[in-house]
Design an enzyme around this catalytic site. Structure first.
Site, PDB file in Angstrom:
ATOM      1  N   ASP B   9      64.959  13.363   8.872  1.00 18.35           N
ATOM      2  CA  ASP B   9      63.671  12.668   8.930  1.00 18.35           C
ATOM      3  C   ASP B   9      63.338  12.549  10.418  1.00 18.35           C
ATOM      4  O   ASP B   9      63.858  11.657  11.100  1.00 18.35           O
ATOM      5  CB  ASP B   9      63.786  11.291   8.274  1.00 18.35           C
ATOM      6  CG  ASP B   9      62.451  10.550   8.263  1.00 18.35           C
ATOM      7  OD1 ASP B   9      61.396  11.204   8.353  1.00 18.35           O
ATOM      8  OD2 ASP B   9      62.469   9.307   8.177  1.00 18.35           O
ATOM      9  N   GLU B  70      61.592  16.874   7.012  1.00 20.59           N
ATOM     10  CA  GLU B  70      60.320  16.366   6.502  1.00 20.59           C
ATOM     11  C   GLU B  70      59.173  17.067   7.210  1.00 20.59           C
ATOM     12  O   GLU B  70      59.146  17.189   8.434  1.00 20.59           O
ATOM     13  CB  GLU B  70      60.208  14.850   6.694  1.00 20.59           C
ATOM     14  CG  GLU B  70      58.941  14.299   6.072  1.00 20.59           C
ATOM     15  CD  GLU B  70      58.931  12.787   5.969  1.00 20.59           C
ATOM     16  OE1 GLU B  70      59.901  12.234   5.420  1.00 20.59           O
ATOM     17  OE2 GLU B  70      57.975  12.164   6.437  1.00 20.59           O
ATOM     18  N   ASP B 143      64.705   5.375   7.716  1.00 21.55           N
ATOM     19  CA  ASP B 143      64.812   6.762   8.178  1.00 21.55           C
ATOM     20  C   ASP B 143      66.085   7.417   7.641  1.00 21.55           C
ATOM     21  O   ASP B 143      66.098   8.612   7.325  1.00 21.55           O
ATOM     22  CB  ASP B 143      64.831   6.805   9.712  1.00 21.55           C
ATOM     23  CG  ASP B 143      63.766   5.898  10.298  1.00 21.55           C
ATOM     24  OD1 ASP B 143      62.693   6.386  10.629  1.00 21.55           O
ATOM     25  OD2 ASP B 143      64.014   4.676  10.377  1.00 21.55           O
TER      26      ASP B 143
END
Lengths: 197, 197
Positions: B9, B70, B143
């Site tokens: 992430d 992501e 996260d």
């Protein structure tokens, strides 16, 4: 005593890289100019790796005293901005890894530095770059001319206000290499006619 | 026979990294989870270098069969999107350099994969990640949980349509490592109950 600056106009399809030197009288001279290209049909990660390796090879070949990168804004062309930002991240990392001072400059700052006004168009920037570097032709493509303009902008600004002053883009504007310090000291001892503005 | 996936992430202030393995029965197991942090007052290029080195160290330590990142959109939070995009570029480059297949997944794809619907909130994603991995607590910060959700999403999707289908984000969805091929073949020979959706 000259200051060598490598400018990078980040991009996935075309990434401009321009290397100049400026003398203590602020006269810029072309050292080298390149355009790194990657094919649009390659996977994104392969394109980024190719550009990163190309940038690192040029940095290691020309060993600049400073690196200048065009600052990318989220508001720019949405279709290309993410790739441009990713390339700028690779360029910033390459500079940090080599302990080379790096700064970000906005397109307006670059245009103002080389043409005298911040809303100059691409053609005007190219023509001014050719004139400042005493070239017979305007460097092509525009990415290459922009990279040279960035390098000239940075060389002329390095004594002034750091260009990257926002929290998201702080850069090592205040750290000078030995070459930069020597250059600044040398410059103080001569008259410095101001070009291009 | 298990498939190991490392999820990222991306972020400058906090970058989540989650490593999972999925068995041939699609059951995911936690291998490791990390949050790389950099101080907001460091120069941008130093932050990027620190995150890149942290990511590379984790990739080299855990040697995943695949990496999932992501996907960042230009329309996201303008204040942080450029740093996030720069970190994603470093992650993509690290994967390509190691010849590890990498894919981008949108937040909606990840939410849909782990909770069953694409507009789940952070808390729901965290709770589902904890349940799927049989953890006593929700991984913190968000996260870290998001990185694990990305890895689970990728592990479950890898046989399906490649997640990164746009021209700007093509990824190596079709290249399988030997481990992935063996995993797919092994999976074909067992019943595969579908979890999480």
């Amino acid at each position: 005593m000259a200051l060598r600056v490598l400018g990078i106009d980040p991009g996935l399809t075309r990434c401009g890289v321009g290397v100049i030197e400026v003398s203590t009288t602020r006269v810029p001279t072309l050292v080298s100019v390149h355009t790194l290209r990657t094919a649009a049909d390659l996977p994104l990660e392969r394109r980024l790796l190719a550009i990163a390796r190309g940038l690192e090879a040029l940095i290691d070949e020309f060993r600049p005293d400073a690196i200048a990168i065009e600052r990318v804004f989220a508001q720019n062309n949405v279709r290309t901005v993410m790739g441009t930002a990713q390339v700028s991240g690779l360029a910033l990392r390459a500079a940090a890894e080599r302990d080379i001072p790096v700064a970000l400059h906005t397109p307006s700052e670059v245009k103002a530095a080389v043409t005298g006004y911040g809303s100059a168009d691409k053609a005007q920037v190219g023509q001014m770059v050719a004139r400042l570097l005493r070239l017979d032709e305007v460097p092509k493509p525009a990415d290459a001319a922009d990279a040279l303009a960035l390098a000239i902008c940075h060389a002329w600004r390095r004594d002034g206000v750091p260009a990257a002053a926002t929290s998201a883009g702080s850069a090592s504007g205040t750290r000078l290499t030995p070459a930069q310090r020597a250059w600044r000291d040398a410059e103080k001892s001569v008259r410095t006619p101001r070009l291009g503005g």
